[in-house]
Design a protein around this motif. Structure first.
Motif, PDB file in Angstrom:
ATOM      1  N   LYS A   1      11.983  12.565 -10.608  1.00 26.67           N
ATOM      2  CA  LYS A   1      11.382  13.774 -10.030  1.00 26.67           C
ATOM      3  C   LYS A   1      10.957  13.555  -8.578  1.00 26.67           C
ATOM      4  N   ALA A   2      10.455  12.374  -8.277  1.00 27.46           N
ATOM      5  CA  ALA A   2      10.013  12.076  -6.912  1.00 27.46           C
ATOM      6  C   ALA A   2      11.177  12.137  -5.931  1.00 27.46           C
ATOM      7  N   HIS A   3      12.357  11.732  -6.378  1.00 28.26           N
ATOM      8  CA  HIS A   3      13.515  11.735  -5.491  1.00 28.26           C
ATOM      9  C   HIS A   3      14.265  13.068  -5.508  1.00 28.26           C
ATOM     10  N   ASN A   4      14.183  13.799  -6.588  1.00 25.48           N
ATOM     11  CA  ASN A   4      14.932  15.050  -6.715  1.00 25.48           C
ATOM     12  C   ASN A   4      14.084  16.302  -6.475  1.00 25.48           C
ATOM     13  N   GLY A   5      12.802  16.115  -6.351  1.00 21.46           N
ATOM     14  CA  GLY A   5      11.927  17.253  -6.073  1.00 21.46           C
ATOM     15  C   GLY A   5      11.530  18.001  -7.246  1.00 21.46           C
TER      16      GLY A   5
ATOM     17  N   GLY B   1       0.794  -1.223   0.000  1.00 19.56           N
ATOM     18  CA  GLY B   1       0.000   0.000   0.000  1.00 19.56           C
ATOM     19  C   GLY B   1       0.826   1.272   0.000  1.00 19.56           C
ATOM     20  N   LYS B   2       2.116   1.152   0.272  1.00 19.27           N
ATOM     21  CA  LYS B   2       2.998   2.320   0.302  1.00 19.27           C
ATOM     22  C   LYS B   2       3.960   2.337  -0.880  1.00 19.27           C
ATOM     23  N   ILE B   3       3.683   1.514  -1.882  1.00 15.19           N
ATOM     24  CA  ILE B   3       4.540   1.421  -3.067  1.00 15.19           C
ATOM     25  C   ILE B   3       3.689   1.685  -4.309  1.00 15.19           C
ATOM     26  N   ILE B   4       4.207   2.510  -5.222  1.00 14.89           N
ATOM     27  CA  ILE B   4       3.519   2.759  -6.483  1.00 14.89           C
ATOM     28  C   ILE B   4       4.508   2.579  -7.631  1.00 14.89           C
ATOM     29  N   CYS B   5       3.981   2.337  -8.812  1.00 18.28           N
ATOM     30  CA  CYS B   5       4.801   2.236 -10.013  1.00 18.28           C
ATOM     31  C   CYS B   5       4.976   3.624 -10.616  1.00 18.28           C
ATOM     32  N   LEU B   6       6.202   3.937 -11.013  1.00 16.30           N
ATOM     33  CA  LEU B   6       6.493   5.201 -11.677  1.00 16.30           C
ATOM     34  C   LEU B   6       7.413   4.952 -12.865  1.00 16.30           C
ATOM     35  N   CYS B   7       7.295   5.784 -13.899  1.00 14.61           N
ATOM     36  CA  CYS B   7       8.232   5.730 -15.017  1.00 14.61           C
ATOM     37  C   CYS B   7       9.549   6.368 -14.560  1.00 14.61           C
ATOM     38  N   TYR B   8      10.570   6.257 -15.368  1.00 17.66           N
ATOM     39  CA  TYR B   8      11.887   6.770 -15.000  1.00 17.66           C
ATOM     40  C   TYR B   8      11.834   8.274 -14.696  1.00 17.66           C
ATOM     41  N   GLU B   9      11.172   9.025 -15.565  1.00 21.97           N
ATOM     42  CA  GLU B   9      11.080  10.484 -15.402  1.00 21.97           C
ATOM     43  C   GLU B   9      10.412  10.861 -14.082  1.00 21.97           C
TER      44      GLU B   9
END
Length: 82
Positions: free
Chosen positions: A78-82, A66-74
């Motif tokens: 962005k999620a990690h770099n803000g 429930g705390k994991i989602i799929c994301l594309c590379y881009e």
């Protein structure tokens, strides 16, 4: 029931082609259909996922689907770099 879950996880490992993923990550990938959740929800576009992202970071007690989602590379970058 346990055998069905084990069979689905084994299938997911072969489909995703990364045996290093945790069971929780595989469950999240199956749940999300391997689509980037940002593109799907915010932009209404289908974009193949790159990785499983821990929304609230990893917990010491282990991964929770429930705390994991799929994301594309881009989007993952962005999620990690803000």
């Amino acid at each position: 029931m346990v055998e069905q879950i084990a069979c689905r996880l084994d299938l997911a490992r072969r489909v995703v082609n990364r045996s290093s993923r945790t069971d929780a990550q595989l469950v999240a990938i199956l749940r999300d259909g391997r689509w980037c959740q940002y593109h799907l929800r915010a932009l209404h576009m289908l974009r193949d996922m790159h990785d499983a992202h821990h929304v609230y970071g990893r917990t010491p007690s282990g991964d929770i689907p429930g705390k994991i989602i799929c994301l594309c590379y881009e989007c993952h970058t962005k999620a990690h770099n803000g």
